[in-house]
Design an enzyme around this catalytic site. Structure first.
Site, short mmCIF file in Angstrom:
data_model
loop_
_atom_site.label_atom_id
_atom_site.label_comp_id
_atom_site.label_asym_id
_atom_site.label_seq_id
_atom_site.Cartn_x
_atom_site.Cartn_y
_atom_site.Cartn_z
N GLN A 259 2.07 -6.77 -3.56
CA GLN A 259 2.51 -6.79 -2.16
C GLN A 259 3.82 -6.02 -1.98
O GLN A 259 4.05 -5.06 -2.67
CB GLN A 259 2.61 -8.23 -1.63
CG GLN A 259 1.28 -8.95 -1.53
CD GLN A 259 0.85 -9.54 -2.85
OE1 GLN A 259 1.61 -10.15 -3.56
NE2 GLN A 259 -0.41 -9.33 -3.18
N GLY B 288 -4.16 -4.40 -3.95
CA GLY B 288 -4.79 -3.44 -4.85
C GLY B 288 -3.95 -2.19 -5.03
O GLY B 288 -3.17 -1.81 -4.17
N HIS B 289 -4.11 -1.57 -6.19
CA HIS B 289 -3.51 -0.27 -6.47
C HIS B 289 -4.64 0.72 -6.72
O HIS B 289 -5.54 0.45 -7.53
CB HIS B 289 -2.62 -0.32 -7.71
CG HIS B 289 -1.47 -1.26 -7.62
ND1 HIS B 289 -0.54 -1.18 -6.61
CD2 HIS B 289 -1.09 -2.30 -8.39
CE1 HIS B 289 0.37 -2.13 -6.79
NE2 HIS B 289 0.05 -2.83 -7.85
N LYS C 21 2.65 2.42 -5.42
CA LYS C 21 3.62 2.15 -6.48
C LYS C 21 3.31 2.87 -7.78
O LYS C 21 4.18 3.06 -8.63
CB LYS C 21 3.74 0.64 -6.68
CG LYS C 21 4.47 -0.06 -5.53
CD LYS C 21 4.72 -1.52 -5.80
CE LYS C 21 3.53 -2.39 -5.57
NZ LYS C 21 3.10 -2.48 -4.17
N ASP D 188 0.82 -1.22 0.00
CA ASP D 188 0.00 0.00 0.00
C ASP D 188 0.85 1.26 0.00
O ASP D 188 0.41 2.31 0.48
CB ASP D 188 -0.96 0.01 1.21
CG ASP D 188 -1.77 -1.26 1.32
OD1 ASP D 188 -2.39 -1.64 0.31
OD2 ASP D 188 -1.77 -1.89 2.39
#
Length: 426
Positions: free
Chosen positions: A226, A43-44, A16, A13
């Site tokens: 991750q 998730g992004h 990125k 989190d």
């Protein structure tokens, strides 16, 4: 052209997408963005103007025109989630036609989603804190050589043999241990084969594709799901994911050799968060922790779970720099700290009266680590409009330089807001 690896330096989190944006802002043309590990258990969130996109399985490059997004062989794919995400993006006008999926990526079958959930409940207080999406059982099947790969969907005889063999074991667990009904072979086959026709045009030998692209002078960005402290080998085991989320995992998860990589970018948040169980030395179980959670909107993109929050931990940053071979950090969410009078930074751990400047060797010591803090002056000015380092308040500049000196690699950019344009380059 060489390949670039992008990893998270904490427990995930970190944001990125900011590093991808940085490359675009510096004129670097990214031709391929490859997800090399994990599945839809992370998730992004990507903000483009007024639009917010939550991606779980798809690489972030799918939102950038001209980029070819690739799901690498190291990913485990829930086909129902894949097509739900594609349909949702297409409904919003996003072109998803360039997506390529590795023929060697493993499929998450429905029985592994069931096993993941019932196993966590069975563990009770010893639970790992998984997302319950079948990721771990599918990686276990891969290592036990009873997994199902994308390519198996195009040989129904082989697919049936593999599903039958897997269910001989899985149904014993479901029925005799967890008191659940047995899963029917035909039920699984029908679900998986139902996706085969639509998927077929996306499937390729992605290792060959990506190496040829590099030969042709293209730039390939390999993006981790991750983060470092969740890596199955180098993370806070057993409270980790089931794959290799460090830079070395990019090679096994894509088929690109290490000799073609010349940059490893690591994304690190200006404070620390994690989701799930496991030790977290700088965690704040007080008003400060809640303040960080609310200011940073720290809730999981995939699960919606409140993230655990704490101050910046330079010990794990140094560790991430070492195990990933980090060339540069992207520091995100610096704007979240605006308004603090003083900002603590963890510079070392105290473990039973012994100072540790590096990660303790054992999980036991890490579990008992007490952060040793240094405090830095905070700032009150809004920094969301800053675009150069000199634009930042002097206190923010000092904080960034202190964190950089403590973290083991240079900071090349700073995120000062959620939008793609809100980046300060150094």
């Amino acid at each position: 052209m060489p390949a670039i690896v992008l990893v998270g330096a904490q427990w995930g989190d970190e944001g990125k997408g900011k590093a991808t944006d940085l490359l675009g802002n510096t004129g670097e043309v990214i031709d391929y963005v490859v997800k090399f590990n994990g599945g839809n258990n992370a998730g992004h969130t990507v903000v483009i103007g007024s639009e917010k996109y939550a991606l779980h399985l798809l690489p972030s490059g799918i939102l950038t025109p001209g980029v070819t997004p690739v799901i690498g062989n190291g990913v485990v794919v829930d086909l129902s989630v894949l097509f739900e995400e594609l349909d949702a993006l297409q409904a919003r006008g996003v072109d998803t036609s360039r997506l390529v999926v590795s023929a060697s990526a493993h499929v998450i079958p429905p029985y592994n989603r069931t096993l993941d959930k019932v196993t966590e409940r069975f563990l009770g207080s010893r639970r790992i804190g998984t997302t319950g999406r079948g990721i771990g059982p599918t990686y276990a099947d891969k290592m036990n050589r009873i997994g199902i790969r994308i390519q198996d969907l195009y040989d129904e005889k082989i697919l049936e043999q593999k599903v039958t063999g897997a269910l001989e074991q899985k149904n014993q667990l479901l029925v005799k241990v967890y008191n659940r009904r047995a899963v029917e072979i035909r039920e699984v086959l029908d679900e998986l084969l139902g996706y085969a026709d639509r998927l077929k045009l996306m499937v390729a030998d992605t290792s060959l594709l990506l190496n040829k692209a590099l030969d042709d002078g293209k730039t390939v960005l390999m993006e981790a799901g991750q983060a470092t402290l969740l890596d199955v080998d180098h993370g806070t085991y057993p409270f980790v994911t089931s794959s290799n989320a460090i830079s070395a995992g990019a090679c096994t998860g894509t088929g690109i050799p290490p000799t073609r990589i010349d940059r490893v970018m690591a994304v690190v948040k200006a404070y620390t968060t994690r989701v799930g169980e496991g030790p977290f030395p700088t965690e704040l179980l007080d008003a400060d922790g809640e303040w960080l959670r609310q200011q940073g909107f720290e809730f999981g993109t995939t699960t919606g779970r409140p993230r655990r929050c704490g101050w910046y931990d330079s010990v794990i940053a140094r560790y991430a720099a070492r195990v990933n071979g980090v060339s540069d950090f992207v520091l995100t969410k610096l704007d979240t700290l605006t308004g603090r009078e003083r900002i603590p930074v963890c510079v070392a751990y105290d473990v039973n009266g012994v100072r540790h400047d590096e990660m303790p060797m054992t999980q036991t010591d890490f579990h008992h680590a007490v952060p040793v803090y240094e405090e830095f002056d905070g700032w009150t000015d809004d920094i969301s409009g800053c675009r150069t380092f000199e634009d930042l308040p002097k206190e923010a500049q000092s904080y960034v330089r202190a964190v950089e000196s403590l973290s083991g690699a240079r900071i090349s950019a700073i995120g000062v807001g959620p939008e793609r344009s809100q980046i300060v380059q150094l």
